[in-house]
Motif scaffolding. Structure first.
Motif, short mmCIF file in Angstrom:
data_model
loop_
_atom_site.label_atom_id
_atom_site.label_comp_id
_atom_site.label_asym_id
_atom_site.label_seq_id
_atom_site.Cartn_x
_atom_site.Cartn_y
_atom_site.Cartn_z
N GLU A 86 0.64 -1.84 -0.43
CA GLU A 86 0.13 -0.22 0.29
C GLU A 86 1.20 0.90 -0.21
O GLU A 86 0.16 2.25 -0.41
N THR A 87 2.16 1.21 0.61
CA THR A 87 2.86 1.99 0.89
C THR A 87 3.89 2.44 -0.86
O THR A 87 4.71 3.72 -0.63
N ASP A 139 4.54 4.48 -4.00
CA ASP A 139 3.92 4.68 -4.72
C ASP A 139 3.48 4.33 -6.85
O ASP A 139 4.26 3.65 -6.69
N SER A 151 2.63 6.12 -9.04
CA SER A 151 2.67 6.56 -10.38
C SER A 151 3.50 6.75 -11.48
O SER A 151 3.33 6.92 -11.95
N ALA A 158 -7.71 6.53 3.28
CA ALA A 158 -6.92 6.76 2.73
C ALA A 158 -6.25 6.42 1.41
O ALA A 158 -5.62 6.74 0.54
N LEU A 159 -6.45 4.56 1.68
CA LEU A 159 -6.04 3.70 0.50
C LEU A 159 -6.73 4.16 -0.91
O LEU A 159 -6.67 4.15 -1.22
N LYS A 163 -8.61 6.69 -1.61
CA LYS A 163 -8.00 8.33 -1.91
C LYS A 163 -6.71 8.25 -2.85
O LYS A 163 -7.06 8.56 -3.70
N LYS A 164 -6.25 7.27 -1.98
CA LYS A 164 -5.12 7.26 -2.88
C LYS A 164 -5.15 6.48 -4.20
O LYS A 164 -4.43 6.66 -5.28
N TRP A 165 -5.61 5.63 -4.82
CA TRP A 165 -6.22 4.65 -5.19
C TRP A 165 -7.24 6.42 -6.56
O TRP A 165 -7.25 6.37 -8.09
N ASN A 166 -7.78 6.87 -6.13
CA ASN A 166 -8.56 7.90 -6.60
C ASN A 166 -7.80 8.86 -6.95
O ASN A 166 -8.00 9.77 -8.68
N ASP A 167 -6.35 8.82 -6.57
CA ASP A 167 -5.82 10.11 -7.42
C ASP A 167 -5.01 9.11 -7.96
O ASP A 167 -4.53 10.72 -8.38
N TYR A 168 -4.67 8.74 -7.98
CA TYR A 168 -3.99 7.55 -8.43
C TYR A 168 -4.54 8.16 -10.42
O TYR A 168 -4.11 7.84 -11.74
#
Length: 695
Positions: free
Chosen positions: A483-484, A486, A488, A504-505, A507-512
């Motif tokens: 999960e940590t 990057d 990108s 939080a996880l 959101k990380k998927w959504n940002d990607y």
């Protein structure tokens, strides 16, 4: 009654590995590509044969010797009386014949005097019966008395060999598997772990859903380790069992770090510290460690395994090296096979001869996937004991190489030739980078799903492996990430059956995706929170906006059921799992169910967000052809070309070298570009064949 002292276990989060990648690179010279070694057990043989054996190891082409793994009885024959003179002689022989040494701490096999005098140092099983000595890996790793003994023997070893320039590193323990331990010491350590995690008993009651069936606790002192043996499979609390798995994995990680910390007080910075997890790792969690430089793995692809075609049982299961070689790199940035079998094993329901060249195939698989170590278990086939039928690179006469030994010698000779062809800083071709793929996986989701599979047809371990094989069949370089990591740097990220998530996880998927990534999410993802609870709302509530659909219901068929789904007039069968999707107006339907009472309902959808896309695959098809077609479509939309390798054929790129491997029973002709220069092998790959070329 002997008093037990509780060892405080810290709850570990998943550890980052990116910062370790540069650190671990100092242990392996890039130009060496891979370092080869062999397990040797001098304690099994007459000392008069040691020099002959060590000389033979050097002549065969090995570069290091793995020693002392199970030799505690010889290093400490009586409590507090140490004897390393015999090991000194072996290490000196290795030095004489220009071989490096990899030492192993002996904690996996305690001497008999410990079990006789200190029975509390062994685990208790689920019936509260003490384990006995006579095998390995049954010590109570949280027992303070046992740890005292481990500390002493490890410190003695480290003081003696920690500054020896011919010792390249240390393996801690052997195949650490987080053995379930119900002993008094473990019960006390578990309660301490729970106190550290939950702080209050009310918080634990909430997390465990203790109101169900009157399981409520008034204090931590009332808590015992959940025990399926005495409560029954159906009656056990899944949240308590999940925490027991977490505790066991944390305890195992803490035990490895405990030994690593002892070593660090004495050893040179040039010596690495690792361990050899099993390839299919479902008990331990290597990502929880903090003090290992990297994680290596044990790979046994053979053992009554039917793979592909009529010769598949002689070629082994490609999945073993395929997944392990990628998964363990996520711990320290590098990895390698510490223990691979050079011939028939003794534990399969049948143990056939391998097709000549198969061991070489496995070794090249580890190499192609980026492995820095290729070590084999073991040099000589032992004449007695539980592993008499476990082949070695040398047969029972002590001098004649087995077929696996011949495979190993060929591999080492060819690696020496490849080193001459190596050019540093060779960059991956753009066509490969365009397919760069990551698979997100952690063992906690395995624990959770495998406890409540809902259908016996669901294969929890195999499901992410199928995505890895599918991406490789399309020619993609694939990492198994945590999960940590990057996201990108990857064009495509696959999230297969990732049951437990948090905000939080997601959101990380959504940002990607917003920034242009292509995310693939499958069924059984985000159905629970980190405690293993359902959401108080819709199924998979945290990802509904991400996937642009609602999961209306889920269906499963019997083993003889015939489910049908449709995409672009192509039919695909399923019977294991099916999410019935209700897409939003902005979401495109890719696949629909074509029979059952919900015919016409969406089975897979794609949702555009920002510059990227999210594909949700709600159905698990029988032959995985649908998943392959969807993945190919996603690569195309990401601007990448794809290959089409048949089952059992894998192609890797590493350090400027392409490597093709054939686990199938049929010949395969590799389509090489005109610019290709063949370095090893032939264009026509035979079963167990290897082809290496440069472009």
């Amino acid at each position: 009654m002997r008093k037990f002292i509780t060892i405080f276990i810290i709850t570990f989060l998943i550890s980052p590995s990116a910062s370790k990648a540069q650190e671990t690179s100092r242990f392996f010279k890039e130009k060496d590509l891979v370092t080869t070694g062999i397990y040797y057990y001098p304690e099994h043989w007459d000392e008069a044969q040691w020099e002959r054996d060590i000389k033979k190891i050097a002549e065969m082409g090995f570069e290091f010797v793995h020693l002392a793994e199970f030799a505690w009885f010889k290093m400490e024959p009586q409590e507090a009386r140490f004897d390393f003179n015999w090991l000194d002689r072996v290490v000196n022989l290795c030095t004489r014949y220009h071989l490096k040494v990899l030492l192993c701490t002996p904690s996996a096999t305690t001497p008999t005097w410990m079990r006789v005098n200190y029975p509390e140092t062994f685990v208790m099983d689920g019936h509260y019966i003490r384990a006995e000595n006579g095998t390995r890996g049954l010590e109570s790793i949280v027992n303070s008395k046992y740890r005292d003994f481990v500390k002493k023997v490890v410190a003695e070893m480290a003081r003696r060999y920690g500054q020896n320039k011919d010792v390249i590193g240390w393996q801690i323990d052997n195949e650490p598997g987080a053995v379930p331990d119900y002993s008094p010491a473990s019960q006390e350590a578990f309660r301490t772990w729970l106190k550290n995690k939950y702080k209050t008993i009310d918080a634990l009651n909430t997390a465990w859903g203790a109101a169900f069936w009157s399981q409520w606790f008034n204090s931590f002192d009332q808590v015992i380790i959940p025990n399926t043996n005495l409560v029954g499979w159906w009656g056990n609390n899944p949240h308590a069992l999940l925490d027991f798995k977490r505790y066991s994995a944390d305890s195992q990680a803490d035990f490895l770090d405990f030994q690593a910390g002892i070593l660090r007080d004495y050893i040179s910075k040039a010596q690495f510290v690792t361990t050899n997890y099993t390839a299919v790792c479902t008990g331990s969690d290597p990502r929880r460690t903090r003090k290992l430089d990297f994680a290596a793995y044990t790979a046994y692809p053979n053992g009554d395994t039917d793979n592909i075609g009529e010769s598949g049982f002689r070629l082994g299961n490609s999945d073993v090296v395929l997944f392990a070689s990628e998964y363990y790199k996520s711990v320290g940035g590098v990895s390698g096979v510490m223990e691979i079998q050079p011939g028939p094993v003794n534990w399969g329901s049948y143990n056939p001869l391998l097709l000549p060249g198969t061991v070489r195939l496995w070794l090249y698989h580890g190499f192609a996937a980026g492995g820095k170590i290729a070590c084999s278990y073991r040099f000589r086939q032992i004449l007695y004991g539980a592993e008499q039928y476990h082949a070695g690179v040398i047969q029972t006469d002590g001098v004649t190489p087995s077929q696996g030994g011949k495979d190993y010698m060929q591999f080492m000779k060819e690696i020496a030739d490849l080193r001459k062809q190596f050019k540093p800083e060779t960059k991956m071709l753009a066509k490969l980078a365009a397919r760069s793929t990551a698979i997100l996986w952690n063992v906690e989701n395995y624990w959770s799903i495998d406890r409540q599979k809902q259908t016996g047809q669901w294969n929890t371990w195999d499901y992410p492996v199928k995505f890895l094989k599918t991406a490789k069949s399309l020619g993609a370089p694939v990492d198994v990430i945590q999960e940590t990591t990057d996201l990108s740097k990857y064009k495509v990220v696959i999230v297969p059956a990732y049951e437990m998530v948090d905000a939080a996880l997601v959101k990380k998927w959504n940002d990607y995706v917003t920034k242009g990534g292509h995310l693939i999410i499958t069924c059984r993802t985000a159905t629970k929170d980190r405690r293993g609870h359902f959401w108080e709302g819709e199924a998979a509530m945290p990802i509904l906006n991400l996937i642009g659909a609602h999961i209306h219901q889920t269906d499963m068929l019997s083993s003889y059921g015939k489910g049908d789904v449709l995409m672009n007039s192509n039919h695909y069968s399923w019977h294991s799992w099916a999410d019935l999707l209700l897409p939003d107006t902005t979401t495109a339907v890719l696949v629909t169910y074509n029979n059952q009472f919900y015919k016409g309902t969406a089975a897979a959808v794609v949702h555009k967000i920002g510059r990227g896309s999210v594909t949700y695959i709600g159905v698990d098809t029988d032959d995985f052809k649908l998943e392959k077609d969807l993945l190919q479509k996603i690569y195309k939309e990401a601007g990448a070309t794809t290959e089409d390798y048949p089952p059992g054929v894998f192609v890797y790129w590493r350090d400027g070298f392409y490597t093709a491997l054939n686990y199938s029973s049929e010949n395969y002709t590799v389509n090489l570009p005109d610019t290709a220069k063949i370095l090893i092998g032939e264009k026509v790959l035979k079963p167990a064949g290897v082809l290496i070329w440069k472009e």
